[in-house]
Scaffold this active site. Structure first.
Site, PDB file in Angstrom:
ATOM      1  N   ASP A 288       0.834  -1.197   0.000  1.00 23.26           N
ATOM      2  CA  ASP A 288       0.000   0.000   0.000  1.00 23.26           C
ATOM      3  C   ASP A 288       0.877   1.260   0.000  1.00 23.26           C
ATOM      4  OD1 ASP A 288      -2.799   1.046   0.397  1.00 23.26           O
ATOM      5  OD2 ASP A 288      -1.888   1.919   2.179  1.00 23.26           O
TER       6      ASP A 288
ATOM      7  N   GLU B 244      14.271 -15.530   0.161  1.00 20.93           N
ATOM      8  CA  GLU B 244      14.682 -16.590   1.089  1.00 20.93           C
ATOM      9  C   GLU B 244      13.643 -17.703   1.154  1.00 20.93           C
ATOM     10  OE1 GLU B 244      15.161 -15.053   5.011  1.00 20.93           O
ATOM     11  OE2 GLU B 244      16.589 -13.526   4.333  1.00 20.93           O
TER      12      GLU B 244
HETATM   13  C1  GLC Z   1      -4.246   3.071  -0.733  1.00 21.83           C
HETATM   14  C2  GLC Z   1      -5.473   2.191  -0.590  1.00 21.83           C
HETATM   15  C3  GLC Z   1      -6.624   3.042  -0.145  1.00 21.83           C
HETATM   16  C4  GLC Z   1      -6.283   3.653   1.189  1.00 21.83           C
HETATM   17  C5  GLC Z   1      -4.968   4.401   1.125  1.00 21.83           C
HETATM   18  C6  GLC Z   1      -4.445   4.700   2.493  1.00 21.83           C
HETATM   19  O1  GLC Z   1      -4.382   4.005  -1.727  1.00 21.83           O
HETATM   20  O2  GLC Z   1      -5.713   1.518  -1.783  1.00 21.83           O
HETATM   21  O3  GLC Z   1      -7.808   2.319  -0.072  1.00 21.83           O
HETATM   22  O4  GLC Z   1      -7.288   4.535   1.577  1.00 21.83           O
HETATM   23  O5  GLC Z   1      -3.955   3.653   0.496  1.00 21.83           O
HETATM   24  O6  GLC Z   1      -3.973   3.540   3.099  1.00 21.83           O
END
Ligand code: GLC
Ligand code: CA
Length: 536
Positions: free
Chosen positions: A202, A251
């Site tokens: 993310d 790993e």
């Molecule tokens: C990314 C995710 C989204 C979230 C953001 C903050 O863009 O896909 O859904 O709100 O990160 O974590």
């Protein structure tokens, strides 16, 4: 899984599950891990290679789980760590790999580290695991805006401010602090040891901030999905983090992978994340942001393949995810190329579905890896009329927030039956499903010739059989409005993106089409917004 072919991920079809909206086993209205586990046969029959699960960790759910309070615990609304283990094991038994979401840019404000940082007060080393600063008089430490609206800083009672590129409940980690890096290496191992096949990272472009946290300057209208140069995104230092993670992934046996959610100014900069010693894949947001138009599509497909080829990585293709308007609507809207933050509009449902099916069949014919978002295989439309009272996107009520309309793509899946919740679970559903969804349910489409579900199943099966390996694609001459390319010696894809039907010499045997292609005396007629695959 040692008998599976190597480099499984290079052309994998990876299906995104949004756990709270997939299947609800215990009837509280929110999807959960046991629900997903019970639907594994569906995913096997669909023919996907892997699933990516959005976060299911302990979380106050300020941003639907993208605010993690404990990275090694499953939130009770989704189940337990044992449920996660059982899900991974069962998925492997049916030949489906499991990728989990890792949220390293920020934690929840309820994470123990953040709570300690607050309790300890200014000057404490425990504040250094986040970005705490003194303000400038009454003003925040710098001019950075939050992606969800308002400033990226919140003041705490002792007067200091902390940085949050997203909601105030999502404080950003300080990745210059060795404890943060150590902690995430341990988290990676925890889930790898449990058996997961990889991670979706993310906000992969956000971890490292420019030293000194300098002002952006006069224009602070940038946002996550439209990043030019900025002191908080795509800083060169992030790549060292991913080199370290790659060593950990390597790993483990079985080719564990990582895919970056990295919004960068150019495709070449996105490709930096997938150099041979970094992550395996990056989402292709350039493709997602491209209009339904022959020249634009050709250009972005060429540019994507070239950029990823240059670093030896496969290209990825996506049309929908949990953050953007579903492509059933988006490809019909004005500004199709703006994928986020747009208020979705009602479109002609039949025309929207026709175009979305064509776009999906095109996507599945492209070289590389395809990411599907749950429900697109049913042709679900964006739900555009959710009342404000049920909306939960944290940005919805913040003026100028970028993403406030993300609930419309998160409405729970219709599985069966004639009334809501359509088999989603024994109770209700956390977002209301439209009354028109009975005909879109899995049961309503299962085995029905011509249904969207049947098209996806057939396309995924054919894809394994007829598509050549590798990233080569050759464009073919075609009538105006038609996109035509070949892969290998015997496969051609023809997509009519124009307004009217086109007729052309049938190039061979029709394998599959997203709409009714007629063939008479060797002449094929392809309706508008229709994709077709041919065996030459
Ligand atoms: C990314 C995710 C989204 C979230 C953001 C903050 O863009 O896909 O859904 O709100 O990160 O974590
Ligand atoms: Ca539940």
């Amino acid at each position: 899984m040692s008998d599976l072919p190597p480099a499984w991920w290079r052309d994998a079809v990876i299906y995104q599950i949004y756990p709270r909206s997939f299947a609800d086993a215990n009837g509280d209205g929110i999807g959960d891990l046991p629900g997903i586990r019970s639907r594994l046969p569906y995913l096997r029959d669909l023919g996907v290679d892997a699933v990516w699960l959005s976060p299911f960790y302990l979380s106050p759910q300020a941003d639907a789980g993208y605010d993690v309070a404990d990275y090694r615990t499953v939130d009770p609304i989704f189940g337990t760590v044992e449920d996660a283990r059982g899900l991974v094991d069962d998925a492997h038994d049916v030949g489906v790999r499991v990728i989990v979401d890792l949220v390293p840019n920020h934690s929840s404000d309820q994470h123990v580290w953040f709570q300690q940082a607050l309790a300890e007060g200014p000057g404490s080393p425990l504040r250094e695991r986040y970005h705490f600063r003194d303000g400038r008089g009454d003003l925040p430490p710098n001019d950075w805006p939050s992606i969800f609206g308002g400033p990226a800083w919140t003041q705490v009672p002792d007067g200091q401010w902390y940085l949050h590129l997203f909601a105030p409940e999502q404080p950003d980690f300080n990745w210059d602090h060795p404890a943060v890096a150590d902690e995430f290496r341990t988290i990676l191992r925890f889930w790898l040891d449990l058996g997961v096949d990889g991670f979706r990272i993310d906000v992969a472009h956000g971890l490292v901030k420019e030293a000194g946290l300098p002002d952006i300057g006069a224009d602070t209208s940038w946002h996550l999905l439209d990043v030019g140069e900025s002191p908080c995104f795509d800083r060169p230092g992030v790549h060292e983090i991913y080199r370290g993670w790659r060593r950990i992934l390597d790993e483990y046996p079985g080719e564990r992978i990582a895919v970056a959610e990295a919004w960068a100014p150019t495709l070449a900069r996105v490709a930096d994340y997938v150099r041979p010693d970094e992550l395996h894949q990056a989402f292709n947001f350039s493709y997602m942001s491209t209009a339904w138009q022959v020249e634009a599509q050709r250009e972005v497909i060429d540019a994507s393949l070239a950029a990823m080829h240059a670093v030896g990585a496969p290209t990825t293709w996506t049309l929908s995810n949990h953050d953007v308007v579903r492509h059933t609507n988006r490809l019909m809207q004005e500004n199709q190329g703006e994928v986020a933050g747009r208020r979705p509009t009602e479109v002609d449902a039949e025309a929207g579905l026709r175009r979305a099916r064509a776009a999906s069949l095109l996507l599945l014919a492209l070289p590389g890896s395809a990411y599907l978002y749950q429900g697109e295989e049913l042709g679900l439309p964006e739900v555009v009329d959710l009342p404000a009272s049920v909306r939960q996107d944290p940005a919805f009520h913040r003026a100028a927030g970028q993403d406030g309309y993300r609930d419309g793509c998160r409405v729970p899946i219709p599985w069966s039956g004639t009334a809501a919740p359509y088999g989603f679970g024994p109770g209700s559903s956390w977002l209301p499903q439209p009354s028109s969804w009975a005909s879109l349910s899995v049961a309503a489409q299962d085995g029905v010739p011509g249904s969207t579900l049947t098209m996806y199943r057939d396309a995924l099966a054919l894809r394994r059989k007829v598509l050549a390996a590798g990233d080569a694609l050759t464009w073919q001459d075609a009538p105006g409005g038609v996109l035509a390319f070949e892969r290998g010696a015997s496969f051609r894809c023809l997509v009519n993106m124009g307004d009217g039907p086109v007729t052309l010499d049938a190039p061979g045997e029709l394998l599959i089409a997203s709409g009714p292609v007629a063939i008479e005396n060797g002449i094929a007629t392809i309706p508008p917004d229709t994709a077709s695959w041919w065996s030459l």
